[in-house]
Design a protein around this motif. Structure first.
Motif, PDB file in Angstrom:
ATOM      1  N   GLY A  69      42.985  41.194  27.027  1.00  0.00           N
ATOM      2  CA  GLY A  69      41.718  40.869  27.661  1.00  0.00           C
ATOM      3  C   GLY A  69      40.871  41.774  27.968  1.00  0.00           C
ATOM      4  O   GLY A  69      41.296  42.756  28.642  1.00  0.00           O
ATOM      5  N   SER A  70      39.551  41.773  27.460  1.00  0.00           N
ATOM      6  CA  SER A  70      38.543  42.729  28.166  1.00  0.00           C
ATOM      7  C   SER A  70      38.142  42.284  29.333  1.00  0.00           C
ATOM      8  O   SER A  70      37.648  41.181  29.553  1.00  0.00           O
ATOM      9  N   VAL A  71      38.074  43.529  30.158  1.00  0.00           N
ATOM     10  CA  VAL A  71      37.553  43.263  31.585  1.00  0.00           C
ATOM     11  C   VAL A  71      36.269  43.632  31.915  1.00  0.00           C
ATOM     12  O   VAL A  71      35.889  44.744  31.385  1.00  0.00           O
ATOM     13  N   ARG A  72      35.287  42.955  32.170  1.00  0.00           N
ATOM     14  CA  ARG A  72      34.135  43.582  32.642  1.00  0.00           C
ATOM     15  C   ARG A  72      33.548  43.007  34.175  1.00  0.00           C
ATOM     16  O   ARG A  72      34.231  42.104  34.516  1.00  0.00           O
ATOM     17  N   LEU A  73      32.743  43.893  34.686  1.00  0.00           N
ATOM     18  CA  LEU A  73      32.357  43.493  35.823  1.00  0.00           C
ATOM     19  C   LEU A  73      30.673  43.165  35.711  1.00  0.00           C
ATOM     20  O   LEU A  73      30.035  43.717  35.131  1.00  0.00           O
ATOM     21  N   ARG A  74      30.210  42.044  36.368  1.00  0.00           N
ATOM     22  CA  ARG A  74      28.898  41.843  36.490  1.00  0.00           C
ATOM     23  C   ARG A  74      28.252  41.195  37.871  1.00  0.00           C
ATOM     24  O   ARG A  74      29.042  40.850  38.684  1.00  0.00           O
ATOM     25  N   PRO A  75      27.216  41.242  38.092  1.00  0.00           N
ATOM     26  CA  PRO A  75      26.690  40.632  39.418  1.00  0.00           C
ATOM     27  C   PRO A  75      27.004  39.314  39.307  1.00  0.00           C
ATOM     28  O   PRO A  75      27.049  38.595  38.184  1.00  0.00           O
ATOM     29  N   VAL A  76      27.349  38.818  40.400  1.00  0.00           N
ATOM     30  CA  VAL A  76      27.598  37.472  40.778  1.00  0.00           C
ATOM     31  C   VAL A  76      26.559  36.690  40.637  1.00  0.00           C
ATOM     32  O   VAL A  76      25.379  36.807  41.136  1.00  0.00           O
ATOM     33  N   GLU A  77      26.717  35.272  39.903  1.00  0.00           N
ATOM     34  CA  GLU A  77      25.434  34.221  39.562  1.00  0.00           C
ATOM     35  C   GLU A  77      26.072  33.145  40.276  1.00  0.00           C
ATOM     36  O   GLU A  77      27.250  32.935  40.749  1.00  0.00           O
ATOM     37  N   ALA A  78      24.754  32.493  40.532  1.00  0.00           N
ATOM     38  CA  ALA A  78      25.120  31.057  41.462  1.00  0.00           C
ATOM     39  C   ALA A  78      26.178  30.459  41.078  1.00  0.00           C
ATOM     40  O   ALA A  78      26.925  29.818  41.940  1.00  0.00           O
ATOM     41  N   GLY A  79      26.376  30.262  40.013  1.00  0.00           N
ATOM     42  CA  GLY A  79      27.482  29.186  39.366  1.00  0.00           C
ATOM     43  C   GLY A  79      28.884  29.820  39.497  1.00  0.00           C
ATOM     44  O   GLY A  79      30.066  29.023  39.382  1.00  0.00           O
ATOM     45  N   ASP A  80      29.167  31.087  39.833  1.00  0.00           N
ATOM     46  CA  ASP A  80      30.359  31.750  39.852  1.00  0.00           C
ATOM     47  C   ASP A  80      30.973  31.227  41.259  1.00  0.00           C
ATOM     48  O   ASP A  80      32.196  31.036  41.402  1.00  0.00           O
ATOM     49  N   ILE A  81      30.257  30.986  42.532  1.00  0.00           N
ATOM     50  CA  ILE A  81      30.753  30.593  43.621  1.00  0.00           C
ATOM     51  C   ILE A  81      31.644  29.511  43.548  1.00  0.00           C
ATOM     52  O   ILE A  81      32.647  29.226  44.075  1.00  0.00           O
ATOM     53  N   GLU A  82      31.299  28.277  42.550  1.00  0.00           N
ATOM     54  CA  GLU A  82      32.088  27.245  42.273  1.00  0.00           C
ATOM     55  C   GLU A  82      33.482  27.710  41.911  1.00  0.00           C
ATOM     56  O   GLU A  82      34.740  26.881  42.149  1.00  0.00           O
ATOM     57  N   VAL A  83      33.572  28.708  41.002  1.00  0.00           N
ATOM     58  CA  VAL A  83      34.804  29.005  40.177  1.00  0.00           C
ATOM     59  C   VAL A  83      35.618  29.951  41.338  1.00  0.00           C
ATOM     60  O   VAL A  83      36.600  29.625  41.661  1.00  0.00           O
ATOM     61  N   PHE A  84      34.869  30.705  42.218  1.00  0.00           N
ATOM     62  CA  PHE A  84      35.502  31.264  43.303  1.00  0.00           C
ATOM     63  C   PHE A  84      36.164  30.374  44.251  1.00  0.00           C
ATOM     64  O   PHE A  84      37.363  30.514  44.789  1.00  0.00           O
ATOM     65  N   PHE A  85      35.209  29.177  44.531  1.00  0.00           N
ATOM     66  CA  PHE A  85      35.975  28.377  45.375  1.00  0.00           C
ATOM     67  C   PHE A  85      37.259  27.542  45.019  1.00  0.00           C
ATOM     68  O   PHE A  85      38.154  27.357  45.717  1.00  0.00           O
ATOM     69  N   ALA A  86      37.118  27.210  43.630  1.00  0.00           N
ATOM     70  CA  ALA A  86      38.461  26.793  42.993  1.00  0.00           C
ATOM     71  C   ALA A  86      39.663  27.538  43.255  1.00  0.00           C
ATOM     72  O   ALA A  86      40.803  27.088  43.607  1.00  0.00           O
ATOM     73  N   GLN A  87      39.335  28.939  42.905  1.00  0.00           N
ATOM     74  CA  GLN A  87      40.369  29.979  42.793  1.00  0.00           C
ATOM     75  C   GLN A  87      40.879  30.118  44.335  1.00  0.00           C
ATOM     76  O   GLN A  87      42.119  30.177  44.556  1.00  0.00           O
ATOM     77  N   GLN A  88      40.145  29.981  45.314  1.00  0.00           N
ATOM     78  CA  GLN A  88      40.605  30.208  46.676  1.00  0.00           C
ATOM     79  C   GLN A  88      41.331  28.930  47.315  1.00  0.00           C
ATOM     80  O   GLN A  88      41.816  29.021  48.195  1.00  0.00           O
ATOM     81  N   SER A  89      41.000  27.903  46.457  1.00  0.00           N
ATOM     82  CA  SER A  89      41.700  26.583  47.045  1.00  0.00           C
ATOM     83  C   SER A  89      43.131  26.475  46.565  1.00  0.00           C
ATOM     84  O   SER A  89      43.798  25.552  47.078  1.00  0.00           O
ATOM     85  N   ASP A  90      43.674  27.291  45.604  1.00  0.00           N
ATOM     86  CA  ASP A  90      44.750  27.262  45.232  1.00  0.00           C
ATOM     87  C   ASP A  90      45.876  27.765  46.311  1.00  0.00           C
ATOM     88  O   ASP A  90      45.818  28.885  46.817  1.00  0.00           O
ATOM     89  N   PRO A  91      46.683  26.727  46.720  1.00  0.00           N
ATOM     90  CA  PRO A  91      47.809  27.127  47.861  1.00  0.00           C
ATOM     91  C   PRO A  91      48.504  28.175  47.765  1.00  0.00           C
ATOM     92  O   PRO A  91      48.848  28.992  48.707  1.00  0.00           O
ATOM     93  N   GLU A  92      49.146  28.708  46.534  1.00  0.00           N
ATOM     94  CA  GLU A  92      49.594  29.755  46.067  1.00  0.00           C
ATOM     95  C   GLU A  92      48.988  31.092  46.274  1.00  0.00           C
ATOM     96  O   GLU A  92      49.416  31.841  46.902  1.00  0.00           O
ATOM     97  N   ALA A  93      47.862  31.070  45.909  1.00  0.00           N
ATOM     98  CA  ALA A  93      46.926  32.277  46.163  1.00  0.00           C
ATOM     99  C   ALA A  93      46.460  32.314  47.638  1.00  0.00           C
ATOM    100  O   ALA A  93      46.628  33.482  48.102  1.00  0.00           O
ATOM    101  N   GLN A  94      46.464  31.328  48.267  1.00  0.00           N
ATOM    102  CA  GLN A  94      46.311  31.441  49.966  1.00  0.00           C
ATOM    103  C   GLN A  94      47.554  32.172  50.468  1.00  0.00           C
ATOM    104  O   GLN A  94      47.295  32.900  51.340  1.00  0.00           O
TER     105      GLN A  94
END
Length: 154
Positions: A5-30
């Motif tokens: 997997g190629s990894v790159r960083l870019r500025p956060v875009e508005a639509g990314d926040i929904e992805v981040f929300f789903a990721q932080q909602s994972d009980p195992e991640a919490q």
């Protein structure tokens, strides 16, 4: 470890926040992060006001093979510059945290030193990623019932 997997960083875009929300909602991640999830509106407001609205902070989306895998953020708190990162569970165990952090610490991204990080003592993957990038363990602190390792770079 699968380093694909190629990894790159870019500025956060508005639509990314929904992805981040789903990721932080994972009980195992919490559980691993020892960080409670926020309800959607509070999460979005936090990102819009505190993360993206902070002119002294730096936030980047971690993109793996064109998919938003998580985020990495640096901010000032109590006179210290801190860094933190979060990956969606489907991206765990592939060395992506170390690679994203290394890219973030490189030229043109986050050059502030010293730089600090905290990770729950049982979150060995995050601690390992930080140490691979040159962070050294300073101490273990107690916050309520939880213990966190404080690490420093530079």
């Amino acid at each position: 470890m699968d380093d694909s997997g190629s990894v790159r960083l870019r500025p956060v875009e508005a639509g990314d926040i929904e992805v981040f929300f789903a990721q932080q909602s994972d009980p195992e991640a919490q559980r691993r992060a020892r960080f409670p999830g926020r309800e959607r509106q509070a999460f979005v407001e936090h990102w819009e006001r505190r993360v993206l609205g902070d002119q002294t902070g730096r936030a980047r989306a971690i993109v793996v093979d064109g998919v938003v895998a998580g985020n990495i953020v640096a901010w000032w708190q109590d006179g210290r510059r801190l860094v933190g990162f979060w990956l969606g569970r489907e991206f765990w165990g592939r060395g992506l945290g170390s690679r994203a952090l290394s890219a973030f610490l490189g030229a043109g991204q986050e050059e502030t030193r010293p730089l600090y990080a905290e990770a729950a003592v049982h979150n060995v993957a995050s601690i390992r990623a930080l140490k691979r990038c040159g962070f050294v363990e300073l101490e273990v602190i107690q916050e309520g019932p939880d213990e966190f390792v404080v690490l420093k770079l530079g």
